[in-house]
Design an enzyme around this catalytic site. Structure first.
Site, short mmCIF file in Angstrom:
data_model
loop_
_atom_site.label_atom_id
_atom_site.label_comp_id
_atom_site.label_asym_id
_atom_site.label_seq_id
_atom_site.Cartn_x
_atom_site.Cartn_y
_atom_site.Cartn_z
N SER A 1 40.56 65.69 53.85
CA SER A 1 39.12 65.91 53.97
C SER A 1 38.54 65.11 55.13
CB SER A 1 38.44 65.47 52.67
OG SER A 1 37.03 65.50 52.84
N TYR B 1 37.77 59.09 46.04
CA TYR B 1 38.29 60.32 46.65
C TYR B 1 38.59 60.11 48.13
CZ TYR B 1 37.94 65.16 48.45
OH TYR B 1 38.16 66.36 49.10
N1 LIG Z 1 35.77 72.54 49.34
C1 LIG Z 1 35.53 71.57 50.22
O1 LIG Z 1 34.41 71.44 50.75
C2 LIG Z 1 36.64 70.61 50.61
C3 LIG Z 1 36.37 69.70 51.63
C4 LIG Z 1 37.38 68.82 52.03
C5 LIG Z 1 38.61 68.86 51.40
N2 LIG Z 1 38.83 69.73 50.39
C6 LIG Z 1 40.15 69.70 49.75
O2 LIG Z 1 40.69 71.01 49.73
C7 LIG Z 1 41.50 71.18 48.58
C8 LIG Z 1 41.04 72.40 47.81
O3 LIG Z 1 39.67 72.25 47.46
P1 LIG Z 1 38.81 73.46 46.85
O4 LIG Z 1 37.39 73.18 47.14
O5 LIG Z 1 39.39 74.76 47.26
O6 LIG Z 1 39.03 73.22 45.28
P2 LIG Z 1 38.82 74.18 44.04
O7 LIG Z 1 38.06 75.41 44.40
O8 LIG Z 1 38.26 73.30 42.97
O9 LIG Z 1 40.31 74.55 43.65
C9 LIG Z 1 41.18 73.52 43.29
C10 LIG Z 1 42.56 74.09 43.07
O10 LIG Z 1 43.43 73.01 42.74
C11 LIG Z 1 43.96 73.20 41.43
N3 LIG Z 1 44.03 71.92 40.77
C12 LIG Z 1 43.04 71.02 40.60
N4 LIG Z 1 43.48 69.96 39.92
C13 LIG Z 1 44.79 70.19 39.65
C14 LIG Z 1 45.81 69.48 38.97
N5 LIG Z 1 45.58 68.31 38.37
N6 LIG Z 1 47.04 70.03 38.90
C15 LIG Z 1 47.30 71.23 39.46
N7 LIG Z 1 46.38 71.96 40.11
C16 LIG Z 1 45.14 71.43 40.20
C17 LIG Z 1 43.03 74.18 40.74
O11 LIG Z 1 43.77 74.87 39.74
P3 LIG Z 1 43.04 75.57 38.44
O12 LIG Z 1 41.80 76.23 38.92
O13 LIG Z 1 44.07 76.54 37.95
O14 LIG Z 1 42.77 74.47 37.51
C18 LIG Z 1 42.63 75.07 41.92
O15 LIG Z 1 43.63 76.02 42.19
C19 LIG Z 1 41.41 69.87 47.80
O16 LIG Z 1 42.50 69.03 48.11
C20 LIG Z 1 40.12 69.26 48.30
O17 LIG Z 1 40.12 67.85 48.17
C21 LIG Z 1 37.88 70.61 49.98
#
Ligand SMILES: NC(=O)c1ccc[n+]([C@@H]2O[C@H](COP(=O)([O-])OP(=O)(O)OC[C@H]3O[C@@H](n4cnc5c(N)ncnc54)[C@H](OP(=O)(O)O)[C@@H]3O)[C@@H](O)[C@H]2O)c1
Length: 269
Positions: free
Chosen positions: A147, A160
Site C-alpha cells: 500500500s 496496517y
Molecule cells: N482497496 C484499497 O484501496 C487498497 C489500497 C492499498 C492496498 N490495498 C491492498 O490490496 C489488497 C486487496 O485489498 P482489497 O481492497 O481488494 O480487499 P477486499 O476487497 O477486502 O478483498 C480482500 C480479499 O482478501 C481475502 N482475505 C482477507 N482476509 C483474509 C484471510 N485472513 N485469509 C484469506 N483471505 C483473506 C478476502 O477473502 P474473502 O472475501 O473470501 O473473505 C478477499 O478475497 C490488500 O492486501 C490491501 O491491503 C488495498
C-alpha cells in the site's frame, strides 16, 4: 497483446473479491491457469466459475491465511490440481480489525499482531510453500501487493502501515535471496482503490469532505481529498494491469522493485 504467459499457473491470494479478483481475471485472460483463493467458499467459487465461463482456466481454493497450517493445506490442494504455480501474487491483506479506527493511540496488541500476521507472515509462509518449486524450474514470480500508505505514513492505521512496510522489506530481501535463480520478487503498491474492502472507508472520507456520494463528484474527491493527480479513484484493473506486466517475461530484468500505482497520490504529498 501476447504477454508470453500462456500455460503459466498462478495463485492469487484474496482473489474472491476486490483487487485480487481483478488480478485473477486479467491473468486468466492472458492464458494463465489461476488458483482463485479466498475465505468465503461461495465468493471464491463464483470468481473461478466466472473465469471459466469467459473461456479461461481456474480452480477455487479456500483457507484463512492467519490460521496455523493454512499455507500447507493450500499448497497441497494446488499441487494436487495444478502441480505447483509459476506466479504467486500475495494480495490478501488489509487491516486485521477492519478500517474503523482512526486514532494512532489505543490500538490493542492483538490488532498489531493480527495485521502483521495477515500482511507479512501469511505472505512469507506462501513464499515458503511455492517459491522453492519455481527455483527448481528456473522461472517464477513473487509479487507482493502493498500500500502507498506504507511510504506516505499518514497518522492512521499504524498497525496496517507498519505491516505493509515490513512486507516491502521482505519482498526486497527475497529478491536478493533469489539472485540468479530466474525467480523475481517485486512489490506493487496500491493507492486508494475502490473495492468492497475500501467501500465503507471511502464513504466515511467522502462524508468528512462534505460529499454524500463521492461517485457523483469523483474527479473533485480524487483531486482535492486524495491528491490523485490523474483525477479519479483507482479500480482493481489498474493494479491488475501492473501485475500482468510484472508477471510476464517482459519484466525479466525487474526484481527488488517497488511500483506504486496510485494515480499520483504519493508524489502529490
Ligand atoms: N482497496 C484499497 O484501496 C487498497 C489500497 C492499498 C492496498 N490495498 C491492498 O490490496 C489488497 C486487496 O485489498 P482489497 O481492497 O481488494 O480487499 P477486499 O476487497 O477486502 O478483498 C480482500 C480479499 O482478501 C481475502 N482475505 C482477507 N482476509 C483474509 C484471510 N485472513 N485469509 C484469506 N483471505 C483473506 C478476502 O477473502 P474473502 O472475501 O473470501 O473473505 C478477499 O478475497 C490488500 O492486501 C490491501 O491491503 C488495498
Amino acid at each position: 497483446m501476447d504477454y508470453g504467459l500462456t500455460g503459466k499457473r498462478a495463485l492469487v491470494t484474496g482473489s474472491s473479491s476486490g483487487i485480487g479478483e481483478g488480478i485473477a481475471r486479467r491473468l486468466a485472460e492472458a492464458g494463465v491457469t489461476v488458483a482463485v483463493h479466498g475465505r468465503n467458499p461461495g465468493r471464491t467459487s463464483a470468481v473461478a466459475d466466472a473465469i471459466k465461463a469467459a473461456g479461461g482456466q481456474a480452480i477455487a481454493v479456500t483457507g484463512d491465511l492467519v490460521e496455523d497450517g493454512a499455507a500447507e493445506r493450500i499448497r497441497d490442494r494446488i499441487d494436487a490440481q495444478l502441480g505447483g504455480v509459476d506466479i504467486l501474487v500475495n494480495n490478501a491483506g488489509g487491516r486485521f480489525a477492519g478500517f474503523n479506527h482512526m486514532d494512532w493511540f489505543g490500538i490493542p496488541a492483538a490488532d498489531w499482531i493480527g495485521s502483521y500476521k495477515l500482511n507479512v507472515v501469511a505472505a512469507a509462509l506462501m513464499i515458503e510453500q511455492f517459491v522453492p518449486g519455481m527455483k527448481e524450474r528456473g522461472w517464477g514470480r513473487a509479487i507482493q501487493i502493498s500500500s502507498g500508505i506504507a511510504i506516505q505514513q499518514p497518522p492512521v492505521f499504524p498497525d496496517y502501515q507498519a505491516a505493509k512496510t515490513a512486507l516491502n522489506s521482505l519482498s526486497g530481501s527475497l529478491a536478493k535471496a533469489l539472485g540468479g535463480t530466474g525467480v523475481t520478487s517485486n512489490v506493487i503498491s496500491a493507492g486508494v482503490i475502490y473495492t468492497p474492502g475500501s467501500d465503507d472507508e471511502l464513504a466515511k472520507a467522502a462524508n468528512a469532505f462534505g460529499l454524500e456520494d463521492w461517485k457523483k463528484e469523483e474527479r473533485r474527491f480524487a483531486l482535492e481529498f486524495f491528491h490523485h493527480s490523474v483525477g479519479r479513484m483507482g479500480r482493481p484493473d489498474d493494479l491488475a494491469a501492473a501485475v500482468l506486466y510484472m508477471a510476464s517475461p517482459l519484466a525479466d530484468f525487474v526484481t527488488g522493485a517497488h511500483l506504486v500505482v496510485d494515480g499520483g497520490g504519493a508524489s502529490a504529498l
